[in-house]
Design a protein around this motif. Structure first.
Motif, PDB file in Angstrom:
ATOM      1  N   GLY A 255      34.801  21.966  53.400  1.00 38.01           N
ATOM      2  CA  GLY A 255      36.061  21.270  53.125  1.00 38.01           C
ATOM      3  C   GLY A 255      37.050  22.196  52.444  1.00 38.01           C
ATOM      4  N   PRO A 358      41.309  19.200  53.380  1.00 38.25           N
ATOM      5  CA  PRO A 358      41.430  20.645  53.671  1.00 38.25           C
ATOM      6  C   PRO A 358      42.542  20.861  54.709  1.00 38.25           C
ATOM      7  CG  PRO A 358      39.410  19.710  54.628  1.00 38.25           C
ATOM      8  CD  PRO A 358      40.142  18.572  54.030  1.00 38.25           C
ATOM      9  N   SER A 388      38.082  10.916  60.835  1.00 42.19           N
ATOM     10  CA  SER A 388      38.267  10.550  62.236  1.00 42.19           C
ATOM     11  C   SER A 388      37.629  11.584  63.175  1.00 42.19           C
ATOM     12  CB  SER A 388      39.767  10.439  62.506  1.00 42.19           C
ATOM     13  OG  SER A 388      40.014   9.958  63.783  1.00 42.19           O
TER      14      SER A 388
HETATM   15  C1  LIG Z   1      43.301   9.593  49.963  1.00 44.54           C
HETATM   16  C2  LIG Z   1      42.713  10.120  51.245  1.00 44.54           C
HETATM   17  C3  LIG Z   1      42.654   9.295  52.361  1.00 44.54           C
HETATM   18  C4  LIG Z   1      42.143   9.790  53.574  1.00 44.54           C
HETATM   19  N1  LIG Z   1      42.052   8.950  54.635  1.00 44.54           N
HETATM   20  C5  LIG Z   1      41.552   9.400  55.819  1.00 44.54           C
HETATM   21  C6  LIG Z   1      41.424   8.541  56.943  1.00 44.54           C
HETATM   22  O1  LIG Z   1      41.732   7.358  56.864  1.00 44.54           O
HETATM   23  N2  LIG Z   1      40.962   9.050  58.110  1.00 44.54           N
HETATM   24  C7  LIG Z   1      40.610  10.366  58.222  1.00 44.54           C
HETATM   25  O2  LIG Z   1      40.240  10.794  59.310  1.00 44.54           O
HETATM   26  N3  LIG Z   1      40.658  11.211  57.160  1.00 44.54           N
HETATM   27  C8  LIG Z   1      41.130  10.760  55.959  1.00 44.54           C
HETATM   28  N4  LIG Z   1      41.208  11.596  54.889  1.00 44.54           N
HETATM   29  C9  LIG Z   1      40.811  13.007  55.060  1.00 44.54           C
HETATM   30  C10 LIG Z   1      39.297  13.154  55.054  1.00 44.54           C
HETATM   31  O3  LIG Z   1      38.756  12.467  53.950  1.00 44.54           O
HETATM   32  C11 LIG Z   1      38.923  14.657  54.993  1.00 44.54           C
HETATM   33  O4  LIG Z   1      39.589  15.354  56.004  1.00 44.54           O
HETATM   34  C12 LIG Z   1      37.414  14.840  55.194  1.00 44.54           C
HETATM   35  O5  LIG Z   1      36.685  14.019  54.318  1.00 44.54           O
HETATM   36  C13 LIG Z   1      37.018  16.312  55.010  1.00 44.54           C
HETATM   37  O6  LIG Z   1      35.636  16.385  55.241  1.00 44.54           O
HETATM   38  P1  LIG Z   1      34.835  17.744  55.047  1.00 44.54           P
HETATM   39  O7  LIG Z   1      33.445  17.461  55.411  1.00 44.54           O
HETATM   40  O8  LIG Z   1      35.572  18.830  55.735  1.00 44.54           O
HETATM   41  O9  LIG Z   1      34.987  18.075  53.493  1.00 44.54           O
HETATM   42  P2  LIG Z   1      34.321  17.383  52.208  1.00 44.54           P
HETATM   43  O10 LIG Z   1      34.079  15.952  52.415  1.00 44.54           O
HETATM   44  O11 LIG Z   1      35.169  17.800  51.052  1.00 44.54           O
HETATM   45  O12 LIG Z   1      32.911  18.088  52.141  1.00 44.54           O
HETATM   46  C14 LIG Z   1      32.776  19.422  51.751  1.00 44.54           C
HETATM   47  C15 LIG Z   1      31.475  19.554  51.006  1.00 44.54           C
HETATM   48  O13 LIG Z   1      31.242  20.938  50.744  1.00 44.54           O
HETATM   49  C16 LIG Z   1      30.586  21.034  49.518  1.00 44.54           C
HETATM   50  N5  LIG Z   1      30.759  22.389  48.971  1.00 44.54           N
HETATM   51  C17 LIG Z   1      31.925  23.055  48.785  1.00 44.54           C
HETATM   52  N6  LIG Z   1      31.684  24.271  48.266  1.00 44.54           N
HETATM   53  C18 LIG Z   1      30.340  24.393  48.153  1.00 44.54           C
HETATM   54  C19 LIG Z   1      29.472  25.415  47.667  1.00 44.54           C
HETATM   55  N7  LIG Z   1      29.940  26.579  47.193  1.00 44.54           N
HETATM   56  N8  LIG Z   1      28.139  25.193  47.684  1.00 44.54           N
HETATM   57  C20 LIG Z   1      27.642  24.013  48.149  1.00 44.54           C
HETATM   58  N9  LIG Z   1      28.420  23.011  48.590  1.00 44.54           N
HETATM   59  C21 LIG Z   1      29.748  23.183  48.603  1.00 44.54           C
HETATM   60  C22 LIG Z   1      31.264  19.960  48.661  1.00 44.54           C
HETATM   61  O14 LIG Z   1      30.443  19.582  47.572  1.00 44.54           O
HETATM   62  C23 LIG Z   1      31.487  18.837  49.667  1.00 44.54           C
HETATM   63  O15 LIG Z   1      30.440  17.886  49.632  1.00 44.54           O
HETATM   64  C24 LIG Z   1      41.690  11.131  53.656  1.00 44.54           C
HETATM   65  C25 LIG Z   1      41.702  11.941  52.529  1.00 44.54           C
HETATM   66  C26 LIG Z   1      42.198  11.452  51.327  1.00 44.54           C
HETATM   67  C27 LIG Z   1      42.207  12.343  50.120  1.00 44.54           C
END
Ligand SMILES: Cc1cc2nc3c(=O)[nH]c(=O)nc-3n(C[C@H](O)[C@H](O)[C@H](O)COP(=O)(O)OP(=O)(O)OC[C@H]3O[C@@H](n4cnc5c(N)ncnc54)[C@H](O)[C@@H]3O)c2cc1C
Length: 421
Positions: A255, A358, A388
């Motif tokens: 992320g 991100p 999504s």
């Molecule tokens: C208010 C809000 C509303 C939203 N609404 C929507 C929506 O309705 N629909 C939609 O599609 N998206 C929505 N989003 C966006 C969506 O939530 C994000 O795009 C998505 O959750 C990103 O997922 P990810 O897996 O990339 O990152 P994350 O969920 O941030 O996961 C990354 C993971 O990496 C881990 N990590 C990072 N660095 C390290 C490290 N050095 N060592 C070990 N672990 C590490 C973290 O602990 C984390 O668990 C919204 C976001 C917000 C803030």
């Protein structure tokens, strides 16, 4: 033949979706996350699954609007002022991407990617282990109050029609019929009947249980602190537990923190965190039926599994904790402007959640292999659409890593589009 050992760093929606399909593709998958995987950006988001969101964040008009928003402390957008070369480079590429050409090129791809993901979510919701995730296809309503916003929504509706997306401009009366319980005070709405939603925390927990049952290993409360390399390969992953982990493939799905991880491998990427907030209430007596975005306020409202989640704000900056109460107030103050009878008194006693989107400068994710490190790949940068796009991203990266033909042409998602990766 023994399975190739693949480590996914990050257990958000992208990491878990990738784990699902990579395990099915025959890899021995381990998910490493520094948290206990109970909270974080993939848990507190608005849960919207949005084929309707085919316009990338970098689009014409956004620069002017963004500059206007910067003037107001309770507005939905903010850039934390700081001297940062990273931020300057990001903003420059954002400016360069906010063109009609970029939108024309990206919109069909984003639509295809989101539609694919919706179909995969639908399939998950039918699996035994995924009962109660609250997956529903009720569409998305964009409510507006002003003539100016109506023009913008009509423009989007026209683009939607050209791309074959079902989109309807509705009068105030027609919107009211869709939301009979709510006393709406709006000029009208743009309705996308084909969008879907679910309850992200329930889905994330069901997914972890199902992955464990499939044989995926989890190393939680384990922070990745560095890498040991050998030639052009990553050999070991260093973690806070002190024990180096030998690896054969590494997928970074960290992320908003992916940039920090990649810096250690000398492959910098342009990524900024877009902090946002949400508040989740037990559903008040009068509750919207359909997931809604209050178009001028940029506030998302999602009924999910007996609760109502209200979210908004995008503060561009480093991924650092801290709640800006003025912006949270901005979110809550917008509600009575659209709904005469939405009882949000419980928000006073409800903790505010924060998460970090991100964000890439062109609003498209980074998905693909590194050119520099032979066994490194990346899946991040999904900004406002990570929930999504989770399943489709997982499936796409599994196709790339198992060298089967990708279901979509992902050239625009290549991670080295702003520099070597
Ligand atoms: C208010 C809000 C509303 C939203 N609404 C929507 C929506 O309705 N629909 C939609 O599609 N998206 C929505 N989003 C966006 C969506 O939530 C994000 O795009 C998505 O959750 C990103 O997922 P990810 O897996 O990339 O990152 P994350 O969920 O941030 O996961 C990354 C993971 O990496 C881990 N990590 C990072 N660095 C390290 C490290 N050095 N060592 C070990 N672990 C590490 C973290 O602990 C984390 O668990 C919204 C976001 C917000 C803030």
């Amino acid at each position: 033949m023994s399975q190739e050992r693949l480590h996914i760093i990050g257990g958000g929606i992208i990491g878990l979706s990738a784990a699902w399909y990579l395990q099915e593709a025959g890899f021995a998958v381990t998910v490493v996350d520094r948290t206990s995987l109970d909270e974080g950006t993939s848990f507190g988001n608005a849960g919207m699954i949005v084929p309707s969101h085919f316009v990338p964040m970098a689009s014409p008009g956004i620069i002017k609007k963004g500059l206007q928003w910067l003037l107001f402390p309770d507005s939905p957008f903010y850039i934390k002022p700081r001297l940062s070369l990273d931020l300057a480079k990001w903003l420059w590429q954002f400016y360069r991407s906010a063109t009609p050409k970029h939108v024309t090129r990206s919109a069909p791809l984003l639509l295809e990617f989101n539609s694919w993901s919706k179909h995969l979510y639908r399939a998950f919701s039918k699996l035994e282990g995924f009962a109660g995730v609250g997956y529903e296809e009720k569409g998305l309503l964009m409510l507006y109050k002003t003539a100016k916003q109506e023009r913008e929504e009509r423009d989007i509706a026209e683009q939607a029609e050209q791309l074959g997306v079902d989109a309807k401009i509705l009068s105030a009366e027609a919107v009211q019929e869709l939301e009979p319980e709510m006393a709406l005070d709006v000029r009208g709405g743009l309705y996308f009947p084909s969008d879907a939603h679910l309850a992200p925390p329930i889905f994330m927990h069901r997914m972890q249980t199902a992955l464990r049952a499939k044989g995926v290993t989890f190393l939680t409360n384990t922070e990745v602190t560095g890498f040991a390399t050998d030639g052009n390969r990553i050999k070991n992953i260093h973690t806070s537990t002190g024990r180096p982990i030998p690896t054969e493939q590494v997928l970074i799905a960290g992320g908003s923190w992916s940039k920090n991880l990649l810096r250690q491998l000398k492959v910098p990427i342009l990524l900024q965190a877009g902090k946002g907030y949400s508040i989740t209430l037990d559903a008040p007596e009068a509750t919207p039926r359909i997931p809604t975005i209050l178009a001028e306020a940029k506030v998302a409202i999602t009924p999910m599994a007996g609760q109502l989640r209200i979210g908004g704000t995008l503060e561009l900056g480093p991924a650092e904790n801290g709640i800006n109460t003025r912006r949270v107030k901005g979110i809550l103050d917008s509600l009575p402007r659209y709904y005469g009878n939405l009882n949000t008194s419980a928000t006073e006693k409800t903790p505010v959640w924060q998460g970090f989107r991100p964000c890439t400068p062109d609003g498209l994710p980074y998905i693909g292999r590194s050119q520099k490190w032979r066994n490194l790949s990346l899946a991040t940068g999904h900004g406002m659409m990570g929930l999504s796009l989770g399943p489709a991203t997982g499936k796409l990266i599994s196709q790339i890593l198992s060298e089967t033909k990708p279901s979509i042409d992902a050239t625009l998602f290549t991670p080295d589009r702003f520099g070597p990766f």
